[in-house]
Design an enzyme around this catalytic site. Structure first.
Site, mmCIF file in Angstrom:
data_model
loop_
_atom_site.group_PDB
_atom_site.id
_atom_site.type_symbol
_atom_site.label_atom_id
_atom_site.label_comp_id
_atom_site.label_asym_id
_atom_site.label_seq_id
_atom_site.Cartn_x
_atom_site.Cartn_y
_atom_site.Cartn_z
ATOM 1 N N HIS A 1 -5.903 61.728 20.413
ATOM 2 C CA HIS A 1 -6.841 60.908 19.637
ATOM 3 C C HIS A 1 -6.122 59.911 18.730
ATOM 4 O O HIS A 1 -6.716 59.367 17.808
ATOM 5 C CB HIS A 1 -7.792 61.782 18.808
ATOM 6 C CG HIS A 1 -8.752 62.561 19.657
ATOM 7 N ND1 HIS A 1 -9.493 63.614 19.188
ATOM 8 C CD2 HIS A 1 -9.085 62.436 20.974
ATOM 9 C CE1 HIS A 1 -10.238 64.107 20.171
ATOM 10 N NE2 HIS A 1 -10.013 63.422 21.258
ATOM 11 N N PHE B 1 -13.551 66.710 10.861
ATOM 12 C CA PHE B 1 -14.340 65.482 10.723
ATOM 13 C C PHE B 1 -15.573 65.458 11.615
ATOM 14 O O PHE B 1 -16.515 64.744 11.362
ATOM 15 C CB PHE B 1 -13.468 64.267 11.033
ATOM 16 C CG PHE B 1 -12.335 64.120 10.063
ATOM 17 C CD1 PHE B 1 -12.584 64.117 8.704
ATOM 18 C CD2 PHE B 1 -11.033 64.013 10.503
ATOM 19 C CE1 PHE B 1 -11.557 63.991 7.784
ATOM 20 C CE2 PHE B 1 -9.990 63.886 9.597
ATOM 21 C CZ PHE B 1 -10.251 63.880 8.241
ATOM 22 N N SER C 1 -9.113 75.065 18.129
ATOM 23 C CA SER C 1 -10.028 74.115 18.783
ATOM 24 C C SER C 1 -11.220 74.878 19.329
ATOM 25 O O SER C 1 -11.070 75.916 19.967
ATOM 26 C CB SER C 1 -9.338 73.382 19.935
ATOM 27 O OG SER C 1 -10.296 72.575 20.619
ATOM 28 N N THR D 1 -7.368 72.922 8.844
ATOM 29 C CA THR D 1 -8.335 73.251 7.787
ATOM 30 C C THR D 1 -7.621 73.749 6.541
ATOM 31 O O THR D 1 -7.922 73.333 5.421
ATOM 32 C CB THR D 1 -9.319 74.331 8.288
ATOM 33 O OG1 THR D 1 -9.766 73.964 9.588
ATOM 34 C CG2 THR D 1 -10.508 74.449 7.374
#
Ligand code: ZN
Length: 255
Positions: free
Chosen positions: A119, A34, A193, A27
């Site tokens: 990811h 997202f 997270s 951030t």
């Protein structure tokens, strides 16, 4: 003992510590989360209509129009003090690997060496027809500038960045490695997270079940808060450098 010293003590005493990071990590590098509402990314579009593998195959132009501003942000972002702190902890031998949900590559830019990107990432793209893989830097400038769709130099079909879209499997080898580290670790440091995205959100629970100690650093509460040994609801860019410092690994100058 304050929570910073407690966290540092756990890392220093660990045989095999791993970090697990999410969107909150980046951030402060100017990259919006997202997946979070209000970041603006999903307000205009239905993610399944644009950012799924099915939509990509049907209408790659729509995907790339949507993806272009995001790619520009991702490719130009710089690591922040939290990324640097994790790289420092790894260099000092106190962290064995970083498992990340982020696709921004900022851990590597900060100097982390063993990074498991569950990811995917933007460094490479794969042809959807012949499956050849190409370095993104070959076409990134043109892609960002001209509004076109990147094509395979070999067969002319569309190139898909190696990020995991909705409807796609996570990369098997990377996931397997992440699970192996989760099983081996005796300390897991979760940073930035909210532990809401499957299947990564299960890793701290699996580590905990096998007896690992947990350190959680996140602005918002997570479902694992009450099972953690140390919980810090704080900004990772404040807290991780302090933890690294308390471990006796002061941050090197960046650059
Ligand atoms: Zn091809």
């Amino acid at each position: 003992m304050n929570p910073i010293e407690q966290a540092a003590g756990l890392l220093e005493g660990a045989r095999h510590a791993v970090a697990l990071t999410g969107a909150g990590m980046s951030t402060r590098s100017g990259i919006p989360d997202f997946r979070s509402p209000g970041s603006g990314i999903w307000e205009q579009v239905d993610p399944l209509e644009v950012a799924s593998i099915f939509a990509f195959r049907r209408r790659p132009e729509t995907f790339f129009d949507w993806f272009r501003p995001m790619a520009r942000q991702l490719l130009t972002a710089q690591p922040n003090p939290a990324h640097l702190a994790l790289a420092q902890l790894e260099a000092a031998g106190l962290i064995q690997a970083v498992i990340t949900q982020n696709i921004d590559g900022l851990h590597q830019k900060a100097g982390s060496r063993r990074v498991l990107e569950v990811h995917g990432h933007l460094r490479e793209a794969t042809c959807i027809r012949c499956y050849r893989m190409f370095a993104t830097e070959l076409f990134a400038q043109a892609f960002l500038a001209d509004g076109g769709v990147p094509h395979c130099p070999d067969c002319g079909n569309v190139l898909k960045p190696n990020v995991i879209l909705y409807g796609e499997q996570l990369p098997a080898v990377v996931m397997w490695e992440a699970q192996r580290h989760t099983q081996q670790c005796d300390v897991m440091l979760v940073a930035g997270s909210s532990l809401e995205v499957v299947p990564v959100c299960d890793l701290p629970r699996l580590a905990r079940q096998r007896g690992a100690r947990l350190i959680l650093v996140n602005l918002e509460p997570t479902y694992m808060d009450d099972q953690a040994d140390v919980t810090l609801h704080a900004d990772v860019t404040d807290v991780l450098p302090q933890i690294a410092q308390a471990c006796g690994t002061p941050l090197a100058e960046h650059g």
